[in-house]
Scaffold this active site. Structure first.
Site, mmCIF file in Angstrom:
data_model
loop_
_atom_site.group_PDB
_atom_site.id
_atom_site.type_symbol
_atom_site.label_atom_id
_atom_site.label_comp_id
_atom_site.label_asym_id
_atom_site.label_seq_id
_atom_site.Cartn_x
_atom_site.Cartn_y
_atom_site.Cartn_z
ATOM 1 N N HIS A 59 0.834 -1.204 0.000
ATOM 2 C CA HIS A 59 0.000 0.000 0.000
ATOM 3 C C HIS A 59 0.870 1.255 0.000
ATOM 4 O O HIS A 59 2.084 1.173 0.139
ATOM 5 C CB HIS A 59 -0.980 0.011 1.173
ATOM 6 C CG HIS A 59 -0.368 0.221 2.518
ATOM 7 N ND1 HIS A 59 0.324 -0.750 3.203
ATOM 8 C CD2 HIS A 59 -0.353 1.309 3.329
ATOM 9 C CE1 HIS A 59 0.723 -0.284 4.373
ATOM 10 N NE2 HIS A 59 0.339 0.976 4.475
ATOM 11 N N HIS A 61 0.756 5.757 1.011
ATOM 12 C CA HIS A 61 0.115 6.931 1.608
ATOM 13 C C HIS A 61 0.641 8.175 0.913
ATOM 14 O O HIS A 61 1.827 8.254 0.606
ATOM 15 C CB HIS A 61 0.469 7.051 3.097
ATOM 16 C CG HIS A 61 -0.089 5.979 3.945
ATOM 17 N ND1 HIS A 61 -1.336 6.054 4.517
ATOM 18 C CD2 HIS A 61 0.426 4.783 4.326
ATOM 19 C CE1 HIS A 61 -1.561 4.957 5.216
ATOM 20 N NE2 HIS A 61 -0.503 4.167 5.108
ATOM 21 N N TYR A 141 11.660 4.684 0.776
ATOM 22 C CA TYR A 141 10.480 4.984 -0.038
ATOM 23 C C TYR A 141 9.507 5.891 0.710
ATOM 24 O O TYR A 141 8.298 5.752 0.632
ATOM 25 C CB TYR A 141 9.812 3.684 -0.487
ATOM 26 C CG TYR A 141 10.826 2.730 -1.074
ATOM 27 C CD1 TYR A 141 11.539 3.085 -2.219
ATOM 28 C CD2 TYR A 141 11.123 1.527 -0.455
ATOM 29 C CE1 TYR A 141 12.506 2.250 -2.748
ATOM 30 C CE2 TYR A 141 12.084 0.675 -0.980
ATOM 31 C CZ TYR A 141 12.773 1.039 -2.122
ATOM 32 O OH TYR A 141 13.728 0.214 -2.635
#
Length: 191
Positions: A59, A61, A141
């Site tokens: 996932h 954000h 990341y």
């Protein structure tokens, strides 16, 4: 729609999150991470500023702010284009077929200064929450390193550094409760 699917408002910050379908991964290689970030940089030009990000294996954000002359539909279409292009490249590279991202992406409008400060803290510390690392500051990341090393990037850092009152205060806020669990921060979760 629930609070996880609010309509984005021009000029307002929003927390964006999306994940892979099922137990699939979104990012496997360095190339995958860089492709996704490059697509964000290219496709969001003129639509939204990216102020923070964190990419995890399944996932991601984002903290974004729509430009005043942008709107929810423009952002939704741009993100859809990013995810579609990325999924095609990812599927080809990893000999995979089918959808990659959950639909629709989750989003929540930032309500006030406290919420903004906490969501930046949450996004940057997300690798620790999911037990990828205890050294969230060096997660490759995440936009945290862009802020602290003042590296050139498409991430708009100046407004957030000013919001915190300077880089030292930005770093200090992130280090508060440095070993605190993020599990109790349910008002910040979108996953």
């Amino acid at each position: 729609m629930g609070t996880q699917y609010q309509t984005l408002i021009p000029g307002r910050f929003a927390h964006i999150c999306d994940r892979a379908v099922g137990t699939d991964k979104l990012f496997i290689t360095e190339k995958n991470h860089q492709q996704f970030l490059q697509m964000l940089k290219v496709e969001l030009v003129g639509i939204a500023e990216v102020h923070a990000y964190c990419l995890l294996s399944n996932h991601y954000h984002l903290l974004i702010r729509l430009f005043d002359d942008s709107n929810h539909e423009l952002f939704k279409n741009a993100l859809g284009k990013i995810q579609s292009k990325y999924a095609k490249a990812f599927n080809k590279e990893h000999s995979r077929k089918g959808g990659l991202f959950m639909r629709p992406f989750k989003r929540k409008i930032i309500q006030d200064d406290g919420h903004l400060a906490n969501i930046i803290w949450y996004i940057h510390r997300n690798p620790m929450r999911h037990r990828y690392t205890n050294l969230w500051q060096s997660w490759p990341y995440s936009s945290y390193g862009i802020y602290t090393k003042v590296k050139p990037s498409f991430v708009k850092t100046a407004d957030i550094i000013a919001f915190f009152g300077g880089l030292d205060q930005f770093i200090h806020y992130h280090e508060l409760n440095s070993d605190a669990s993020l599990d109790g921060a349910s008002d910040l979760h979108l996953e």
